[in-house]
Design a protein around this motif. Structure first.
Motif, PDB file in Angstrom:
ATOM      1  N   ILE A  53      72.001  90.992  49.320  1.00  0.00           N
ATOM      2  CA  ILE A  53      72.721  92.258  49.150  1.00  0.00           C
ATOM      3  C   ILE A  53      72.442  92.931  47.806  1.00  0.00           C
ATOM      4  O   ILE A  53      72.161  94.131  47.769  1.00  0.00           O
ATOM      5  N   PRO A  54      72.482  92.207  46.674  1.00  0.00           N
ATOM      6  CA  PRO A  54      72.282  92.927  45.414  1.00  0.00           C
ATOM      7  C   PRO A  54      70.964  93.695  45.363  1.00  0.00           C
ATOM      8  O   PRO A  54      70.942  94.877  45.004  1.00  0.00           O
ATOM      9  N   VAL A  55      69.872  93.043  45.768  1.00  0.00           N
ATOM     10  CA  VAL A  55      68.574  93.728  45.687  1.00  0.00           C
ATOM     11  C   VAL A  55      68.504  94.855  46.717  1.00  0.00           C
ATOM     12  O   VAL A  55      67.972  95.941  46.436  1.00  0.00           O
ATOM     13  N   MET A  56      69.086  94.639  47.908  1.00  0.00           N
ATOM     14  CA  MET A  56      69.112  95.724  48.894  1.00  0.00           C
ATOM     15  C   MET A  56      69.866  96.925  48.346  1.00  0.00           C
ATOM     16  O   MET A  56      69.450  98.074  48.489  1.00  0.00           O
ATOM     17  N   PHE A  57      70.985  96.656  47.697  1.00  0.00           N
ATOM     18  CA  PHE A  57      71.770  97.743  47.124  1.00  0.00           C
ATOM     19  C   PHE A  57      70.962  98.498  46.060  1.00  0.00           C
ATOM     20  O   PHE A  57      70.898  99.729  46.053  1.00  0.00           O
ATOM     21  N   GLU A  58      70.335  97.733  45.172  1.00  0.00           N
ATOM     22  CA  GLU A  58      69.605  98.389  44.073  1.00  0.00           C
ATOM     23  C   GLU A  58      68.473  99.256  44.616  1.00  0.00           C
ATOM     24  O   GLU A  58      68.247 100.368  44.141  1.00  0.00           O
ATOM     25  N   LEU A  59      67.745  98.749  45.605  1.00  0.00           N
ATOM     26  CA  LEU A  59      66.623  99.549  46.109  1.00  0.00           C
ATOM     27  C   LEU A  59      67.117 100.753  46.910  1.00  0.00           C
ATOM     28  O   LEU A  59      66.457 101.796  46.918  1.00  0.00           O
ATOM     29  N   THR A  60      68.273 100.622  47.566  1.00  0.00           N
ATOM     30  CA  THR A  60      68.844 101.797  48.236  1.00  0.00           C
ATOM     31  C   THR A  60      69.139 102.878  47.196  1.00  0.00           C
ATOM     32  O   THR A  60      68.787 104.047  47.373  1.00  0.00           O
ATOM     33  N   VAL A  61      69.769 102.472  46.104  1.00  0.00           N
ATOM     34  CA  VAL A  61      70.106 103.439  45.062  1.00  0.00           C
ATOM     35  C   VAL A  61      68.834 104.025  44.454  1.00  0.00           C
ATOM     36  O   VAL A  61      68.718 105.239  44.255  1.00  0.00           O
ATOM     37  N   LEU A  62      67.846 103.166  44.204  1.00  0.00           N
ATOM     38  CA  LEU A  62      66.631 103.637  43.537  1.00  0.00           C
ATOM     39  C   LEU A  62      65.917 104.687  44.399  1.00  0.00           C
ATOM     40  O   LEU A  62      65.579 105.775  43.924  1.00  0.00           O
ATOM     41  N   LEU A  63      65.714 104.361  45.676  1.00  0.00           N
ATOM     42  CA  LEU A  63      64.999 105.317  46.517  1.00  0.00           C
ATOM     43  C   LEU A  63      65.824 106.582  46.743  1.00  0.00           C
ATOM     44  O   LEU A  63      65.279 107.680  46.797  1.00  0.00           O
ATOM     45  N   SER A  64      67.155 106.434  46.867  1.00  0.00           N
ATOM     46  CA  SER A  64      67.994 107.625  47.018  1.00  0.00           C
ATOM     47  C   SER A  64      67.872 108.523  45.792  1.00  0.00           C
ATOM     48  O   SER A  64      67.819 109.748  45.920  1.00  0.00           O
ATOM     49  N   GLY A 114      65.232 102.630  51.749  1.00  0.00           N
ATOM     50  CA  GLY A 114      65.230 101.722  50.599  1.00  0.00           C
ATOM     51  C   GLY A 114      65.877 100.390  50.940  1.00  0.00           C
ATOM     52  O   GLY A 114      65.329  99.321  50.674  1.00  0.00           O
ATOM     53  N   GLY A 115      67.062 100.453  51.552  1.00  0.00           N
ATOM     54  CA  GLY A 115      67.755  99.227  51.918  1.00  0.00           C
ATOM     55  C   GLY A 115      66.952  98.413  52.923  1.00  0.00           C
ATOM     56  O   GLY A 115      66.839  97.179  52.807  1.00  0.00           O
ATOM     57  N   THR A 116      66.353  99.106  53.896  1.00  0.00           N
ATOM     58  CA  THR A 116      65.576  98.405  54.925  1.00  0.00           C
ATOM     59  C   THR A 116      64.348  97.747  54.320  1.00  0.00           C
ATOM     60  O   THR A 116      64.015  96.592  54.639  1.00  0.00           O
ATOM     61  N   LEU A 117      63.687  98.490  53.435  1.00  0.00           N
ATOM     62  CA  LEU A 117      62.500  97.937  52.781  1.00  0.00           C
ATOM     63  C   LEU A 117      62.854  96.671  52.007  1.00  0.00           C
ATOM     64  O   LEU A 117      62.129  95.666  52.076  1.00  0.00           O
ATOM     65  N   ALA A 118      63.970  96.723  51.278  1.00  0.00           N
ATOM     66  CA  ALA A 118      64.361  95.566  50.474  1.00  0.00           C
ATOM     67  C   ALA A 118      64.618  94.376  51.383  1.00  0.00           C
ATOM     68  O   ALA A 118      64.140  93.261  51.123  1.00  0.00           O
ATOM     69  N   PHE A 119      65.352  94.617  52.479  1.00  0.00           N
ATOM     70  CA  PHE A 119      65.644  93.521  53.401  1.00  0.00           C
ATOM     71  C   PHE A 119      64.346  92.934  53.954  1.00  0.00           C
ATOM     72  O   PHE A 119      64.131  91.711  53.944  1.00  0.00           O
ATOM     73  N   THR A 120      63.456  93.818  54.399  1.00  0.00           N
ATOM     74  CA  THR A 120      62.197  93.350  54.989  1.00  0.00           C
ATOM     75  C   THR A 120      61.394  92.558  53.971  1.00  0.00           C
ATOM     76  O   THR A 120      60.849  91.492  54.280  1.00  0.00           O
ATOM     77  N   MET A 121      61.335  93.069  52.757  1.00  0.00           N
ATOM     78  CA  MET A 121      60.554  92.396  51.718  1.00  0.00           C
ATOM     79  C   MET A 121      61.101  90.990  51.448  1.00  0.00           C
ATOM     80  O   MET A 121      60.352  90.009  51.450  1.00  0.00           O
TER      81      MET A 121
END
Lengths: 218, 479
Positions: A114-125, A80-87
């Motif tokens: 960071i905020p969006v990376m964090f949110e997508l990490t949480v969402l996918l987790s 999730g975090g990686t996807l957000a960063f890449t996007m």
């Protein structure tokens, strides 16, 4: 909790078709915990306990290892975090670079990602947690031979059950019943599979006798 | 002190549920609400709530038809009730996550009595909040520009903008809270399925409970999932209101450009959310006779949290003034002293102070903490005060710009009022449907904290096992 007096437990059999499992009913968490210990010590592997709430210490009593859920969640969270960063990197730095507030269109703007990376990490987790849990538990599963028992409905109220599946290598209608009686079950019943059921129980583990007495036929 | 193996009386603890509560009585008390006919009061409340929801739909329809000019927003008050309501609703939602996740991680077992309730409130509050960003953009049919979707202009959202972070934060928060709630519901829906006497109930609750059979092999993964979700939700809930506060804090406007905003918003969110849980809890507890499961003790603990977070918010208000003075920045001082403390909008500021900072101070006294009328009134005052807090932050920072020629004021229109009242209707409609059809108290979790849920229950004096009680020294008990 008082254990029932020394009378032979009432018993019955339910359903039609092949026997699927032996279901023993108990009144208190301590009784079902002892029964699980007894089954485990006798070498049973295909048994389970059913309770209205999780019972403290039952995992050890049944000899279950740790839950595997974390192993599913962790990599998906990282994804999730990686996807957000890449996007963000691709959208704002490569495909259509935008410079806002003097912040460069490059990885140097990481703090704003960071905020969006964090949110997508949480969402996918969270998705991995919920669907991973359902996957490990093989749920949803609305058809299970155990529901053929009428008494079983009280598992979600105030009763506690032990079920020993016929696929267990040690399964024997007679011996298993004796073992559960010795554990002070106050009601024991043999639950049969439905005729139309299909593949209801998991296969016995490798190396078990393929013609165990209660083998379920599809 | 290791007090877990002492008998309850000796360490002065009280059980988490009322006397005579058994596994069966918990099932009965909670399930019968969904099985019996709805009381007349439920129908009255439901019809009123549905009517308000209808009013909201009309108000929003009129807004779409005509444009945001139907609201009182103007130059210089570009943000007004829309964002006030958004932040207010999101904040109310936060208490649910705090109760379900943070108190879970801190092993506060008393949360079991209120967590289902509070989580449902979270979801409905976030739904109400999500109405506003969608409709305040003017041309709502372009709201999808907020999402990173390919579009005809071949541009992407600006990920350096806190408004985009907000979209991700709030939608993640909604999704995760909903999943957390649904996971918690599985065993309780199975209880309803097993008690069902008619075919439709059996089918619907059966489908929703996913074939749950209380298996310990399942409980193991289930409990782990619950723990992970709690561990994910805890930083999530802190991030959500922090990100909401970034919408303000990253701007350059005095009154908004404040580093204290993220923790101050989070404390305020928990504060308002607990007040809303309290308001709703007091009514439902009385109407549905849940007094054996939701004890005075639970309410008292919630009042303590309201007192703590209310005081935190009071500290933040004071700190804003201190920084305005200490920074020596004349614009900051103008805004805080001339525009908030005094000036034509000062009444809003003083409503905020008296409701949020002063009214919870009564909870220093045990008599007030344990008095139902007092806590009901305070919870309502806090809800009002927290709405005014957002109004003060938004409107009093905007209404007198830094040239007298751009001074203005704000007056809500009827459409503003209808939209806001309508979201209250939407919230209560959802909430009433919830208490009608879904177990409003987490049956499985409350059973798990009964003394007899412990497998070592009744095994003799020296091993009383692990009992779930309110941890409190004798002295407080004797008061």
């Amino acid at each position: 909790m008082s254990t029932p007096a020394k009378v032979a437990p009432a018993s019955s059999s339910v359903g039609e078709g092949a026997p699927a499992l032996l279901l023993a009913e108990f009144n208190a968490p301590s009784e079902v915990l002892h029964a699980a210990k007894a089954l485990r010590e006798a070498g049973y592997t295909h048994f389970d306990t059913h309770s209205p709430f999780p019972i403290h210490g039952m995992d050890e009593a049944m000899g279950l290892g740790d839950s595997k859920l974390g192993l599913i969640v962790f990599p998906i969270g990282l994804l999730g975090g990686t996807l957000a960063f890449t996007m963000i990197h691709w959208m704002n730095n490569i495909d259509y670079p935008i410079i806002i507030g003097g912040k460069p269109a490059s990885v140097a703007s990481l703090p704003s990602m960071i905020p969006v990376m964090f949110e997508l990490t949480v969402l996918l987790s969270a998705f991995a947690t919920v669907f991973g849990m359902l996957h490990l538990n093989k749920l949803p599963r609305h058809h299970h031979p155990i529901f053929n028992s009428d008494r079983f409905a009280s598992f979600s109220n105030d009763k506690f059950f032990v079920s020993v599946e016929a696929t267990d290598p040690k399964w024997s209608a007679e011996k298993t019943r004796n073992l559960l009686e010795a554990a002070h079950a106050h009601h024991i019943e043999l639950v049969y599979d439905d005729e139309e059921g299909g593949e209801d129980l998991d296969e016995a583990p490798l190396g078990s006798p393929s013609t165990s007495p209660g083998k379920v036929h599809a | 002190m290791s007090s877990w193996n002492l008998p309850i009386k000796e360490i002065g603890e009280t059980p988490l549920v009322g006397d005579g509560t058994t596994f069966r009585s918990i099932t009965e008390t909670v399930c019968r609400v969904t099985e019996n006919k709805a009381p007349r009061a439920w129908w009255v409340a439901f019809l009123i709530a549905v009517n308000f929801t209808g009013i909201m739909t009309l108000a929003i329809g009129y807004l779409f038809w005509t444009g945001v000019g139907v609201w009182g927003n103007n130059a210089p008050v570009y943000w007004a009730w829309d964002i006030t309501n958004f932040v207010w609703w999101i904040g109310i939602g936060h208490a649910g996550t705090l109760i379900s996740a943070v108190l879970f991680l801190f092993r506060q077992k008393w949360r079991t009595a209120i967590n289902r309730f509070a989580e449902a409130m979270t979801i409905f509050a976030v739904i109400c909040a999500l109405v506003f960003p969608g409709i305040h953009v003017g041309r709502a049919w372009y709201a999808y520009y907020m999402l990173p979707l390919p579009n005809e202009m071949a541009i992407w959202p600006n990920f350096k903008s806190p408004l985009i972070w907000d979209i991700f934060a709030v939608s993640t928060y909604f999704t995760v809270s909903t999943m957390f709630w649904l996971v918690g519901l599985i065993p309780d829906l199975a209880t309803l399925r097993d008690r069902a006497t008619n075919k439709y109930r059996r089918m619907i609750y059966g489908a929703l409970s996913l074939g749950w059979r209380g298996s310990n092999r399942h409980w193991q993964n289930y409990e782990r999932a619950y723990l992970i979700l709690a561990a994910l939700s805890t930083p999530l809930v802190l991030s959500v209101h922090s990100v909401v506060s970034f919408d303000f804090a990253t701007s350059l406007l005095p009154g908004w450009h404040t580093t204290i905003l993220p923790p101050y918003f989070v404390a305020g969110a928990v504060f308002s959310g607990f007040a809303m849980v309290m308001t709703l809890m007091l009514v439902t507890r009385a109407v549905y006779g849940m007094r054996s499961l939701v004890l005075m003790k639970h309410l008292e603990l919630m009042n303590k949290i309201i007192l703590v977070t209310g005081s935190l918010v009071g500290y933040a208000y004071a700190m804003e003034f201190f920084i305005a003075w200490y920074s020596g920045n004349e614009y900051e001082r103008f805004l805080f002293v001339e525009n908030r403390l005094q000036g034509p909008m000062a009444w809003a500021y003083w409503i905020m102070i008296s409701c949020n900072v002063l009214s919870p101070q009564v909870f220093w006294f045990k008599k007030c903490r344990t008095s139902i009328p007092v806590m009901f009134v305070v919870s309502i005052l806090v809800n009002i005060g927290m709405w005014f807090e957002r109004f003060v932050i938004i409107v009093t920072s905007l209404y007198r710009d830094f040239l007298p020629s751009s001074w203005g004021t704000f007056r809500p229109t009827l459409v503003d009022i209808f939209t806001y009242a309508g979201t209250l209707g939407l919230f209560f409609t959802a909430f009433l449907l919830f208490i009608r059809w879904i177990p409003m108290i987490a049956i499985a979790e409350v059973k798990g904290v009964l003394p007899e849920a412990d497998p070592h229950f009744g095994e003799g004096a020296e091993s009383h096992g692990h009992r779930e009680t309110f941890h409190e020294p004798i002295a407080a008990e004797a008061e």
